[in-house]
Design a protein around this motif. Structure first.
Motif, mmCIF file in Angstrom:
data_model
loop_
_atom_site.group_PDB
_atom_site.id
_atom_site.type_symbol
_atom_site.label_atom_id
_atom_site.label_comp_id
_atom_site.label_asym_id
_atom_site.label_seq_id
_atom_site.Cartn_x
_atom_site.Cartn_y
_atom_site.Cartn_z
ATOM 1 N N ASP A 210 0.842 -1.202 0.000
ATOM 2 C CA ASP A 210 0.000 0.000 0.000
ATOM 3 C C ASP A 210 0.879 1.254 0.000
ATOM 4 O O ASP A 210 0.660 2.177 -0.794
ATOM 5 C CB ASP A 210 -0.924 -0.030 1.235
ATOM 6 C CG ASP A 210 -1.949 1.088 1.220
ATOM 7 O OD1 ASP A 210 -2.309 1.548 0.121
ATOM 8 O OD2 ASP A 210 -2.401 1.491 2.309
ATOM 9 N N SER A 213 2.390 1.873 -3.303
ATOM 10 C CA SER A 213 1.420 2.403 -4.280
ATOM 11 C C SER A 213 1.212 3.906 -4.082
ATOM 12 O O SER A 213 0.980 4.639 -5.046
ATOM 13 C CB SER A 213 0.086 1.662 -4.200
ATOM 14 O OG SER A 213 -0.651 2.050 -3.053
ATOM 15 N N HIS A 214 1.276 4.365 -2.824
ATOM 16 C CA HIS A 214 1.098 5.807 -2.584
ATOM 17 C C HIS A 214 2.244 6.605 -3.228
ATOM 18 O O HIS A 214 2.017 7.621 -3.871
ATOM 19 C CB HIS A 214 1.052 6.089 -1.072
ATOM 20 C CG HIS A 214 -0.087 5.424 -0.384
ATOM 21 N ND1 HIS A 214 -0.063 5.083 0.944
ATOM 22 C CD2 HIS A 214 -1.294 4.986 -0.853
ATOM 23 C CE1 HIS A 214 -1.195 4.493 1.266
ATOM 24 N NE2 HIS A 214 -1.956 4.414 0.191
ATOM 25 N N HIS A 280 -5.738 3.003 -6.753
ATOM 26 C CA HIS A 280 -6.651 3.100 -5.611
ATOM 27 C C HIS A 280 -8.113 3.030 -6.034
ATOM 28 O O HIS A 280 -8.932 2.452 -5.323
ATOM 29 C CB HIS A 280 -6.358 4.369 -4.800
ATOM 30 C CG HIS A 280 -5.263 4.155 -3.805
ATOM 31 N ND1 HIS A 280 -3.939 4.094 -4.184
ATOM 32 C CD2 HIS A 280 -5.296 3.892 -2.466
ATOM 33 C CE1 HIS A 280 -3.207 3.832 -3.106
ATOM 34 N NE2 HIS A 280 -4.000 3.710 -2.058
ATOM 35 N N HIS A 294 -7.612 -3.607 1.970
ATOM 36 C CA HIS A 294 -7.074 -2.570 1.084
ATOM 37 C C HIS A 294 -5.721 -2.945 0.460
ATOM 38 O O HIS A 294 -5.561 -2.881 -0.769
ATOM 39 C CB HIS A 294 -6.951 -1.258 1.863
ATOM 40 C CG HIS A 294 -6.437 -0.121 1.051
ATOM 41 N ND1 HIS A 294 -7.150 0.425 -0.003
ATOM 42 C CD2 HIS A 294 -5.271 0.573 1.116
ATOM 43 C CE1 HIS A 294 -6.440 1.408 -0.539
ATOM 44 N NE2 HIS A 294 -5.302 1.519 0.120
ATOM 45 N N ILE A 298 -4.850 -3.556 -3.442
ATOM 46 C CA ILE A 298 -3.832 -2.738 -4.122
ATOM 47 C C ILE A 298 -2.868 -3.664 -4.879
ATOM 48 O O ILE A 298 -2.499 -3.412 -6.031
ATOM 49 C CB ILE A 298 -3.053 -1.885 -3.095
ATOM 50 C CG1 ILE A 298 -3.931 -0.766 -2.534
ATOM 51 C CG2 ILE A 298 -1.755 -1.323 -3.713
ATOM 52 C CD1 ILE A 298 -4.176 0.404 -3.438
HETATM 53 FE FE LIG Z 1 -3.713 3.134 0.007
#
Ligand SMILES: [Fe+2]
Length: 403
Positions: A210, A213-214, A280, A294, A298
């Motif tokens: 996650d 990915s940000h 997202h 989540h 992702i």
């Molecule tokens: Fe996220």
């Protein structure tokens, strides 16, 4: 028509987010640094704080050194340990009451994204003198005199929620609602890797992907930011690629854990400044439909989405690849870009997420595509996908990558 509309309003989130004041907390880093919380509170002039956490953290005793530190520095405290993994309005109301009753002048948030987001709503509710948090749920919640100050101590290396201005809570109908808190006062952040070393591998991997990915969605975002913010997003990706494999093989490696704390924090900065993108949008819609956490969602969406949009952001991905040391200067942009995506794929494989081949039903494509298209309006992706492209990504997610 819908496609044109989405394209026209695509630039709005980037404009709006620049008008939202972002917190600029003082950050402490290092193994065991949560013992500095008392000193930080005292230096900020806080007399009585509400320590907010969840039942698991409380039962593990992760709050104990924080309480010792507060006592040593003469800071009074109360504890509210009722936050759940999906906080609802009843829980937020309870936190607001507790903070009001004990006359707290600050909140110490200890936990993952759910605790962080709950604290944002509690800190806003107290300052706005709202006993019922239902009225706080809106797209933008304006807190003119700022929220109660928050000292945030994240216990997972993933969401970056200790710094993001968004808060997700479950509304009275049982749906998750995201609120941007305008006037969020995060006064301090403590990145203490000791809190993360015992996290189960599954959680570490999901949170790590996650965070990656940000940073990645930040690097390719269409919204423009100062160079230092772009550097943080690139560093976020680099730190995850370098340190998550170490932790998978050696969970107690403190240096790698500390680097992951920083990666997640930089990822939070990316969400605040560059917003997220289609990874997202896909993960939210697929996760909600099939009840996939989540980070796992992702991991499903990341490569298919990036592959679809890579031609539009090849230069930035190539630059990121070189920054991460994955390709030398003589390699072409296309080669660099491919090396980056291969490395990300290898990391996702190493994480060992459960096989979800074929999880998306053909009969759900239409509703999913609609949800993805509308969710993506909140973000700043490098391209606007047509329905045909969204269907194609869904097909790719349904396929096993090595096939
Ligand atoms: Fe996220």
């Amino acid at each position: 028509m819908l496609y044109i509309l989405r394209t026209l309003i695509r630039r709005l989130p980037g404009v709006v987010i620049k008008a939202v004041p972002l917190p600029e907390p003082k950050t402490e880093e290092g193994f065991g640094t949560r013992v500095k919380v008392g000193e930080i509170c005292r230096n900020n002039g806080f007399k009585r704080v509400l320590l907010v956490t969840d039942k698991t953290i409380f039962s593990l005793g992760l709050h104990e050194k924080i309480i010792e530190s507060l006592k040593e520095c003469g800071v009074d405290y109360s504890v509210f340990a009722d936050i759940s993994s999906e906080p609802n309005l009843t829980i937020i109301d309870g936190g607001i009451s507790k903070a009001t009753d004990c006359n707290a002048d600050a909140v110490v948030a200890l936990g993952g994204g759910a605790v962080m987001d709950s604290c944002k709503m509690i800190a806003a509710g107290v300052r706005l003198k709202k006993q019922k948090s239902k009225s706080l749920l809106r797209k933008f919640l304006l807190v003119p005199k700022k929220t109660l100050p928050i000292i945030a101590i994240p216990t997972t290396s993933g969401t970056g929620a200790e710094i993001t201005v968004g808060a997700v809570v479950t509304n009275q109908k049982g749906s998750k609602t995201a609120t941007v808190v305008v006037g969020l006062d995060v006064r301090g952040v403590i990145l203490d890797s000791e809190l993360t070393v015992k996290a189960p591998s599954k959680i570490t991997c999901a949170c790590g992907i996650d965070a990656l990915s940000h940073g990645l969605e930040g690097v390719v975002a269409s919204v423009r930011v100062p160079a230092e913010d772009m550097k943080k997003s690139m560093e976020c990706v680099k730190l995850v690629l370098q340190n998550l494999p170490i932790i998978i093989n050696e969970p107690q490696n403190v240096e790698a854990r500390q680097n992951m704390c920083l990666a997640a924090h930089y990822g939070g900065n990316a969400i605040n400044k560059q917003l997220a993108g289609y990874v997202h949008a896909f993960a939210h819609s697929i996760g909600a439909k099939y009840h996939i956490p989540h980070g796992n969602a992702i991991a499903l969406a990341l490569l298919p989405v990036m592959s679809m949009q890579k031609s539009k952001c090849q230069k930035r991905l190539a630059e990121l690849s070189r920054y991460c040391g994955l390709a030398d200067e003589s390699a072409s942009d296309a080669e660099c870009c491919d090396k980056l995506l291969v490395s990300i794929g290898e990391l996702i494989d190493l994480c060992g997420f459960a096989d979800t081949k074929g999880i998306i039903k053909q009969s759900d494509y239409k509703s999913l595509a609609r949800a993805i298209a509308w969710d993506s309006i909140n973000y700043s992706p490098p391209v606007v996908m047509s329905n045909r492209q969204i269907y194609s990504v869904l097909d790719e997610i349904n396929r096993k990558r090595e096939e």
